[in-house]
Design a protein around this motif. Structure first.
Motif, short mmCIF file in Angstrom:
data_model
loop_
_atom_site.label_atom_id
_atom_site.label_comp_id
_atom_site.label_asym_id
_atom_site.label_seq_id
_atom_site.Cartn_x
_atom_site.Cartn_y
_atom_site.Cartn_z
N THR A 6 73.51 2.24 50.66
CA THR A 6 73.93 0.94 50.13
C THR A 6 75.22 1.06 49.35
O THR A 6 76.13 0.23 49.48
CB THR A 6 72.82 0.36 49.24
OG1 THR A 6 71.62 0.24 50.00
CG2 THR A 6 73.22 -1.01 48.71
N LEU A 7 75.33 2.11 48.51
CA LEU A 7 76.54 2.31 47.72
C LEU A 7 77.73 2.53 48.63
O LEU A 7 78.82 1.98 48.42
CB LEU A 7 76.35 3.52 46.80
CG LEU A 7 77.55 3.90 45.92
CD1 LEU A 7 77.89 2.74 44.99
CD2 LEU A 7 77.24 5.16 45.12
N PHE A 8 77.51 3.35 49.71
CA PHE A 8 78.60 3.61 50.65
C PHE A 8 79.06 2.33 51.32
O PHE A 8 80.26 2.07 51.48
CB PHE A 8 78.14 4.62 51.70
CG PHE A 8 79.15 4.84 52.79
CD1 PHE A 8 80.27 5.62 52.58
CD2 PHE A 8 79.00 4.25 54.04
CE1 PHE A 8 81.20 5.83 53.58
CE2 PHE A 8 79.92 4.44 55.05
CZ PHE A 8 81.03 5.24 54.81
N GLY A 329 84.04 7.75 47.70
CA GLY A 329 82.73 7.18 47.52
C GLY A 329 82.33 7.02 46.07
O GLY A 329 81.33 6.37 45.77
N SER A 330 83.12 7.57 45.17
CA SER A 330 82.79 7.48 43.75
C SER A 330 83.22 6.13 43.18
O SER A 330 84.20 5.53 43.63
CB SER A 330 83.48 8.60 42.97
OG SER A 330 83.27 8.44 41.57
N VAL A 336 86.39 14.61 39.91
CA VAL A 336 86.85 15.99 40.05
C VAL A 336 86.99 16.28 41.53
O VAL A 336 86.06 16.06 42.32
CB VAL A 336 85.87 16.97 39.39
CG1 VAL A 336 86.33 18.41 39.62
CG2 VAL A 336 85.74 16.69 37.90
N VAL A 337 88.16 16.78 41.93
CA VAL A 337 88.42 17.05 43.34
C VAL A 337 88.83 18.51 43.50
O VAL A 337 89.43 19.11 42.61
CB VAL A 337 89.52 16.13 43.91
CG1 VAL A 337 89.07 14.69 43.90
CG2 VAL A 337 90.83 16.28 43.14
N THR A 338 88.49 19.09 44.66
CA THR A 338 88.85 20.48 44.98
C THR A 338 89.40 20.52 46.40
O THR A 338 88.75 21.02 47.33
CB THR A 338 87.62 21.40 44.85
OG1 THR A 338 86.97 21.15 43.60
CG2 THR A 338 88.03 22.87 44.89
N TYR A 345 94.51 10.57 47.51
CA TYR A 345 93.29 9.84 47.21
C TYR A 345 93.65 8.40 46.86
O TYR A 345 94.62 8.15 46.14
CB TYR A 345 92.55 10.48 46.04
CG TYR A 345 92.11 11.90 46.32
CD1 TYR A 345 90.87 12.18 46.86
CD2 TYR A 345 92.97 12.97 46.05
CE1 TYR A 345 90.47 13.49 47.13
CE2 TYR A 345 92.58 14.28 46.31
CZ TYR A 345 91.34 14.53 46.85
OH TYR A 345 90.95 15.82 47.11
N SER A 346 92.87 7.44 47.37
CA SER A 346 93.10 6.02 47.07
C SER A 346 91.94 5.47 46.27
O SER A 346 90.81 5.95 46.38
CB SER A 346 93.29 5.22 48.35
OG SER A 346 92.14 5.28 49.16
N VAL A 347 92.24 4.46 45.46
CA VAL A 347 91.22 3.83 44.64
C VAL A 347 91.51 2.36 44.53
O VAL A 347 92.66 1.93 44.41
CB VAL A 347 91.16 4.48 43.23
CG1 VAL A 347 92.50 4.40 42.52
CG2 VAL A 347 90.06 3.85 42.38
#
Length: 457
Positions: A6-8, A329-330, A336-338, A345-347
């Motif tokens: 659902t969150l996704f 997905g956050s 935190v990314v590795t 990254y997009s937001v």
């Protein structure tokens, strides 16, 4: 599992809908708060806004014509409100009327103004904003033709609501060009005057150069002028539109079109002067408005480390909105990314008023030539000048028996220089490289013992 799915789905919908964050093709949006302090519903209410379009046009955020102005019920522009620009485009006090659906008593409503579309054409419209009444006299007709020449004939009236007069008209037995003049009854001055052409015995109208407002409860006099060879119709009648109050017939003889008539008769229509008008819905007290700053959130994302080695992590933090959705997905404000390679990254951020905006941040990743990041407290060095025009000097205070390597990487982690040295001083030349940020890394025994950012001008 169901919660994660659902969150996704919610995040996917939010990101996919970013193209609908505001009206398509428009760059800027402002929120406007409309407050109804009365005890009655404001239904299909025409709110009168005063907007500083001059500052927006000067900032190239709006067309000089104002053709790109639009108003919406929501931030995505899916429901638009009709509007009319009355006057003052490219001034600090542009008057714009917007027809809003409903504002409940004692509540506020947020609407949105969009602008910044070079290809837009005007949508400003009186008929779409106000209610059409038609003829002031309800097209009174009949009676006798004839009457005095060089005279004024008409009637005194007051509006029961504020009205917008758009055209003057006449009906007379000669088919000649006539003056129709509107006077203020109290000051006896002319408000506006228009010459009207038309056929015999037919109501003919000519639009006014600029529509004019007549206010509720104020008395006015409208007159049709007869010249030396003209006549008019006359007869017993009290016919008038229901939104107007008729007082009496007003006239003068041996006068001009500019003479205010002082004689009167009751229950009569002499000389069929007329006008066409619209009216607006009235709420007392009238709703108020506040134009807020940009409705779109200004999203900013930063990394705590602009460049990392493969296998290391960095923290990305976003600000400027009420809630967020990363393409990872956050929905947190910090993640935190590795990444193993340089990654963007997009937001998407959503403000409290439902408006969306997005940003992207690129996390640079360096291979670091297989070495480890290790701090060495007793290692002394000096890298200068910083900023530099192209020459970088490196002074090492305590070079040991191990071979020292110096690497220089650009802002995206690409190695541009790698040299093995065993002296205390070395000079690098990056004059032929683009201006920007570079990282000088000192390596001993397979470990990065020092890293310094250098700006090339």
């Amino acid at each position: 599992m169901k919660t994660k799915l659902t969150l996704f789905i919610l995040i996917t919908i939010l990101i996919n809908n970013i193209s609908k964050a505001q009206l398509s093709g428009y760059t800027f949006a402002k929120s406007i708060t409309v407050a109804n302090t009365s005890t009655t519903n404001a239904v299909n209410y025409q709110i009168k806004l005063t907007v500083n379009t001059q500052i927006l046009i000067a900032a190239s955020q709006m067309l000089a014509s104002g053709n790109d102005i639009r108003f919406g019920k929501t931030c995505d522009g899916s429901t638009l409100f009709n509007y009319w620009i009355e006057s003052g485009i490219n001034t600090p006090s542009t008057i714009i009327w917007v027809k809003v659906d409903t504002i409940l008593p004692g509540t506020s409503k947020t609407i949105f103004m969009f602008h910044g579309n070079s290809g837009a054409t005007t949508a400003s419209s009186i008929p779409l904003v106000f209610s059409y009444a038609g003829s002031s006299t309800d097209s009174v007709s009949g009676g006798t033709s004839g009457g005095s020449v060089n005279s004024q004939r008409g009637f005194r009236f007051s509006p029961n609501v504020d009205i917008l007069v758009t055209s003057f008209g006449k009906n007379e037995p000669n088919g000649t060009t006539r003056y129709v003049t509107l006077f203020d009854n109290t000051s006896t001055t002319i408000i506006t005057q228009q010459q009207i052409n038309g056929l015999i015995g037919t109501y003919s109208y000519t639009p006014l150069p600029s529509p004019i407002w007549l206010t509720q409860g104020t008395q006015y006099v409208i007159q049709l002028f007869q010249g030396a060879t003209d006549g008019y119709y006359y007869g017993s009648s009290t016919q008038i539109d229901s939104r107007l109050t008729l007082y009496d017939m007003k006239y003068c003889n041996s006068c001009t079109q500019n003479t205010f008539p002082t004689s009167s008769l009751t229950g009569m229509h002499y000389g069929y002067a007329d006008f066409l008008f619209y009216y607006r819905n009235m709420v007392i007290p009238a709703p108020t408005f506040t134009i807020n700053s940009s409705a779109l959130p200004i999203i900013t994302a930063v990394s705590n480390n602009s460049i990392i080695c493969v296998g290391n992590s960095s923290t990305l933090t976003v600000s400027g909105a009420s809630s967020y959705a990363w393409n990872t997905g956050s929905t947190a404000s910090s993640i935190v990314v590795t990444p193993t390679t340089t990654t963007t990254y997009s937001v998407v951020g959503q403000s409290s008023n439902g408006c969306l905006a997005s940003t992207a941040i690129t996390q640079s990743v360096s291979l670091c030539a297989g070495v480890n990041n290790v701090s060495k407290a007793n290692f002394q060095y000096n890298i200068y000048p910083n900023p530099t025009s192209g020459i970088i000097n490196v002074d090492l205070e305590n070079v040991n028996e191990k071979i020292t390597k110096i690497q220089i990487e650009n802002a995206v982690g690409q190695m541009v220089i790698s040299e093995n040295i065993n002296s205390k001083h070395f000079t690098f030349n990056i004059q032929n490289f683009p201006a920007g940020i570079y990282f000088v890394k000192i390596i001993e025994g397979g470990n990065i013992v020092a890293t310094q950012k250098v700006v090339k001008q």
